[in-house]
Design a protein around this motif. Structure first.
Motif, PDB file in Angstrom:
ATOM      1  N   SER A 167      20.074  55.619  45.865  1.00  0.00           N
ATOM      2  CA  SER A 167      21.463  55.315  45.519  1.00  0.00           C
ATOM      3  C   SER A 167      21.696  55.012  44.035  1.00  0.00           C
ATOM      4  O   SER A 167      22.836  54.986  43.587  1.00  0.00           O
ATOM      5  N   PHE A 168      20.630  54.755  43.302  1.00  0.00           N
ATOM      6  CA  PHE A 168      20.688  54.310  41.908  1.00  0.00           C
ATOM      7  C   PHE A 168      21.431  52.981  41.770  1.00  0.00           C
ATOM      8  O   PHE A 168      21.899  52.626  40.703  1.00  0.00           O
ATOM      9  N   LYS A 169      21.497  52.239  42.859  1.00  0.00           N
ATOM     10  CA  LYS A 169      22.100  50.903  42.824  1.00  0.00           C
ATOM     11  C   LYS A 169      21.085  49.938  42.206  1.00  0.00           C
ATOM     12  O   LYS A 169      19.932  49.880  42.634  1.00  0.00           O
ATOM     13  N   PRO A 170      21.503  49.159  41.206  1.00  0.00           N
ATOM     14  CA  PRO A 170      20.581  48.207  40.565  1.00  0.00           C
ATOM     15  C   PRO A 170      20.059  47.168  41.555  1.00  0.00           C
ATOM     16  O   PRO A 170      20.758  46.765  42.487  1.00  0.00           O
ATOM     17  N   ILE A 171      18.816  46.777  41.348  1.00  0.00           N
ATOM     18  CA  ILE A 171      18.203  45.710  42.147  1.00  0.00           C
ATOM     19  C   ILE A 171      17.649  44.648  41.217  1.00  0.00           C
ATOM     20  O   ILE A 171      17.394  44.896  40.043  1.00  0.00           O
ATOM     21  N   SER A 172      17.448  43.483  41.759  1.00  0.00           N
ATOM     22  CA  SER A 172      16.874  42.369  41.012  1.00  0.00           C
ATOM     23  C   SER A 172      15.348  42.446  41.045  1.00  0.00           C
ATOM     24  O   SER A 172      14.754  42.452  42.127  1.00  0.00           O
ATOM     25  N   ILE A 173      14.745  42.500  39.880  1.00  0.00           N
ATOM     26  CA  ILE A 173      13.282  42.461  39.805  1.00  0.00           C
ATOM     27  C   ILE A 173      12.794  41.121  40.356  1.00  0.00           C
ATOM     28  O   ILE A 173      11.796  41.057  41.065  1.00  0.00           O
ATOM     29  N   ARG A 174      13.518  40.088  40.018  1.00  0.00           N
ATOM     30  CA  ARG A 174      13.164  38.734  40.461  1.00  0.00           C
ATOM     31  C   ARG A 174      12.998  38.665  41.976  1.00  0.00           C
ATOM     32  O   ARG A 174      12.056  38.057  42.480  1.00  0.00           O
ATOM     33  N   LYS A 175      13.891  39.340  42.710  1.00  0.00           N
ATOM     34  CA  LYS A 175      13.844  39.299  44.172  1.00  0.00           C
ATOM     35  C   LYS A 175      12.932  40.364  44.768  1.00  0.00           C
ATOM     36  O   LYS A 175      12.183  40.100  45.700  1.00  0.00           O
ATOM     37  N   ALA A 176      13.016  41.602  44.255  1.00  0.00           N
ATOM     38  CA  ALA A 176      12.272  42.716  44.844  1.00  0.00           C
ATOM     39  C   ALA A 176      10.795  42.725  44.463  1.00  0.00           C
ATOM     40  O   ALA A 176       9.952  43.169  45.236  1.00  0.00           O
ATOM     41  N   PHE A 177      10.492  42.233  43.269  1.00  0.00           N
ATOM     42  CA  PHE A 177       9.117  42.244  42.761  1.00  0.00           C
ATOM     43  C   PHE A 177       8.789  40.885  42.131  1.00  0.00           C
ATOM     44  O   PHE A 177       8.652  40.780  40.907  1.00  0.00           O
ATOM     45  N   PRO A 178       8.681  39.830  42.943  1.00  0.00           N
ATOM     46  CA  PRO A 178       8.475  38.491  42.385  1.00  0.00           C
ATOM     47  C   PRO A 178       7.196  38.370  41.550  1.00  0.00           C
ATOM     48  O   PRO A 178       7.167  37.591  40.584  1.00  0.00           O
ATOM     49  N   ASP A 179       6.165  39.152  41.884  1.00  0.00           N
ATOM     50  CA  ASP A 179       4.936  39.100  41.095  1.00  0.00           C
ATOM     51  C   ASP A 179       5.152  39.693  39.695  1.00  0.00           C
ATOM     52  O   ASP A 179       4.670  39.150  38.699  1.00  0.00           O
ATOM     53  N   VAL A 231      16.497  49.181  33.685  1.00  0.00           N
ATOM     54  CA  VAL A 231      16.940  48.424  34.846  1.00  0.00           C
ATOM     55  C   VAL A 231      16.310  49.076  36.071  1.00  0.00           C
ATOM     56  O   VAL A 231      16.097  50.286  36.085  1.00  0.00           O
ATOM     57  N   CYS A 232      15.976  48.304  37.062  1.00  0.00           N
ATOM     58  CA  CYS A 232      15.414  48.862  38.292  1.00  0.00           C
ATOM     59  C   CYS A 232      16.549  49.223  39.250  1.00  0.00           C
ATOM     60  O   CYS A 232      17.511  48.468  39.386  1.00  0.00           O
ATOM     61  N   VAL A 233      16.405  50.394  39.879  1.00  0.00           N
ATOM     62  CA  VAL A 233      17.425  50.877  40.817  1.00  0.00           C
ATOM     63  C   VAL A 233      16.755  51.436  42.065  1.00  0.00           C
ATOM     64  O   VAL A 233      15.599  51.853  42.026  1.00  0.00           O
ATOM     65  N   LYS A 234      17.500  51.435  43.161  1.00  0.00           N
ATOM     66  CA  LYS A 234      17.031  52.104  44.386  1.00  0.00           C
ATOM     67  C   LYS A 234      17.071  53.605  44.145  1.00  0.00           C
ATOM     68  O   LYS A 234      18.065  54.133  43.646  1.00  0.00           O
ATOM     69  N   LYS A 235      15.991  54.275  44.504  1.00  0.00           N
ATOM     70  CA  LYS A 235      15.869  55.709  44.250  1.00  0.00           C
ATOM     71  C   LYS A 235      16.992  56.519  44.892  1.00  0.00           C
ATOM     72  O   LYS A 235      17.557  57.418  44.270  1.00  0.00           O
TER      73      LYS A 235
END
Length: 140
Positions: free
Chosen positions: A116-128, A110-114
């Motif tokens: 905070s380790f809060k999960p992020i959406s790949i779909r939104k943060a890395f659309p490519d 899962v992708c997280v902010k470095k």
């Protein structure tokens, strides 16, 4: 479905007292396959880290079928097993030089902010990356 193939020459240091690959080394080989898979999609993991995002392992699964030994060349096949825009599960098959299955497994990330380790959406943060994952999985 896209499958990446990587080759790994079994080094002496990767074997145990029985002369076979020590089980923990297969996870290193999974990482080799996963890194090459991501590169084949046109991305680099360090680019994600430069944007303050990490992709920790949250689950792993492995099945041992046949031993690999020092001096042999293992073939690591890697593909996208599951992807939902947040979690990514990679599938792996490691083959003997004779083409027999030595190991199968999967790892979930899962992708997280470095910070905070809060999960992020790949779909939104890395659309490519999201689009590339859908295409690699065959969902596009």
């Amino acid at each position: 479905m896209m499958i990446t193939t990587s080759e790994v020459k079994v080094r002496y240091a990767e074997t145990d007292q029985m002369g076979v690959v020590y089980h923990a080394n297969y996870f290193v080989w999974f990482e080799i396959g996963r890194t090459e898979f991501i590169e084949d999609l046109g991305f680099r993991y360090h680019e994600m880290e430069e944007r303050g995002v990490l992709s920790p392992l949250v689950d792993a699964d492995i099945q041992f079928k046949k031993p690999l030994r020092y001096g042999q060349t293992a073939t690591v096949k890697t593909w996208l097993k599951e992807y939902d825009g947040l979690k990514v599960t990679y599938g792996y098959e490691i083959l003997t030089p004779e083409g027999e299955t030595a190991v199968t497994g999967s790892t979930k990330h899962v992708c997280v902010k470095k910070e905070s380790f809060k999960p992020i959406s790949i779909r939104k943060a890395f659309p490519d990356w999201h689009e590339a994952y859908l295409k690699a999985k065959g969902d596009e």
